[in-house]
Design an enzyme around this catalytic site. Structure first.
Site, PDB file in Angstrom:
ATOM      1  N   ASP A   1      -1.322   0.858  -6.737  1.00  0.00           N
ATOM      2  CA  ASP A   1      -2.307   0.154  -7.545  1.00  0.00           C
ATOM      3  C   ASP A   1      -2.038  -1.344  -7.586  1.00  0.00           C
ATOM      4  OD1 ASP A   1      -3.575   2.526  -8.174  1.00  0.00           O
ATOM      5  OD2 ASP A   1      -2.442   2.831 -10.017  1.00  0.00           O
TER       6      ASP A   1
ATOM      7  N   TYR B   1       9.666   6.663  -5.130  1.00  0.00           N
ATOM      8  CA  TYR B   1       9.359   5.482  -5.943  1.00  0.00           C
ATOM      9  C   TYR B   1      10.526   5.220  -6.890  1.00  0.00           C
ATOM     10  CZ  TYR B   1       4.353   5.819  -4.732  1.00  0.00           C
ATOM     11  OH  TYR B   1       3.145   5.857  -4.071  1.00  0.00           O
TER      12      TYR B   1
END
Length: 296
Positions: free
Chosen positions: A60, A124
């Site tokens: 994002d 991540y």
């Protein structure tokens, strides 16, 4: 003579603060995606036709990547040889200047290789800092971590809670929804969840600051899952939730509720690694190379 069309797997990194995300966005937007700049750089190589990057892992607006990946087909005129991997990396990086985007590696792959569906896992990590407020954060750390609290976290409790995420669960309570996601299955399998000490980018930073890396590894994640899991674990560390609350909300598929319940901001999130099976690359070797960035 036929044209020289080759598919490459591209590994790339970026500082995501100024972009709308990694996926290409309409040019009419004030901020566009990393993909826009990748494709503009590729078009400057004078390929035959339009070049499109198929991104393996969406990130994002404001999210960073140490290593993301994509596949791309580059076709050259019949009288031009296909790019070697090393020349392609150098050429793309030249045309990406001065953007904070860099090509790390290119690997020739088969014509049916797909960067998204061939990925074995994605890792991540989320950088959390405590012991200050945002205005006291060193300028070189801004947009690279989340100032979660002026007080410190109870790390043993956080680490206990993190273990409940490992394995296969319905993560309905740890996802956000937006257009296109309601039909996405919320069931995911997490291979790793860990909370480990980290450090500041500055060698002599304020000793009151404590940096932590919250690391998550899975084949795939639902929308905002990492940011929601991080905020819930921080709430555990601040005494707003217990480790057992995490287990309960996974079982009930409900969203944890705690004071100032928020989704951790994008600025602290990094895509660290996209892993592939190197067997997919062996038949298409163009020049000597080491292990791909998708492996440790």
């Amino acid at each position: 003579m036929g044209s020289n069309k080759v598919r490459y797997l591209i590994f790339f990194q970026y500082f995501g603060t100024k972009y709308s995300g990694v996926v290409r966005a309409p040019e009419t937007q004030a901020a566009v995606g990393v993909g826009n700049y990748l494709e503009m750089a590729a078009q400057k190589l004078r390929p035959v036709g339009k070049v499109t990057f198929s991104i393996s892992s969406r990130t994002d607006a404001g999210v960073h990547a140490i290593c993301n990946s994509a596949h791309v087909d580059i076709e050259r005129p019949p009288d031009k040889p296909s790019f070697s991997e090393a020349i392609l990396v150098r050429a793309l990086n030249f045309h990406l200047q001065p953007e904070p985007i860099s090509i790390v590696k290119a690997i020739r792959v088969s014509d049916d290789f797909h960067a998204r569906f061939k990925a074995l896992s994605r890792t991540y990590f989320y950088r959390v800092v405590t012991g200050c407020n945002h205005t006291d954060l060193p300028v070189f750390e801004r947009n690279l971590c989340w100032v979660a609290s002026e007080s410190h976290l109870d790390i043993p409790r956080v680490q206990e809670a993190a273990q409940y995420f490992i394995g296969t669960h319905d993560f309905s309570g740890f996802r956000s929804t937006h257009k296109g996601t309601p039909f996405q299955s919320p069931v995911r399998t997490l291979q790793q969840v860990s909370v480990t000490p980290s450090s500041s980018l500055l060698p002599n930073h304020n000793s009151d600051l404590q940096f932590w890396d919250f690391t998550f590894k899975s084949k795939s994640f639902v929308y905002n899952q990492v940011r929601r899991m991080t905020s819930a674990l921080v709430a555990v560390g601040l005494g707003q939730l217990t480790p057992q609350h995490i287990k309960l909300h996974l079982e009930k598929r409900s969203t944890p509720v705690f004071p100032k319940n928020i989704v951790a901001p994008p600025s602290g999130l990094f895509l660290k690694e996209v892993e592939y099976d190197e067997e997919d690359f062996k038949c298409y070797k163009m020049e000597p190379r080491g292990r791909s960035p998708g492996h440790t």
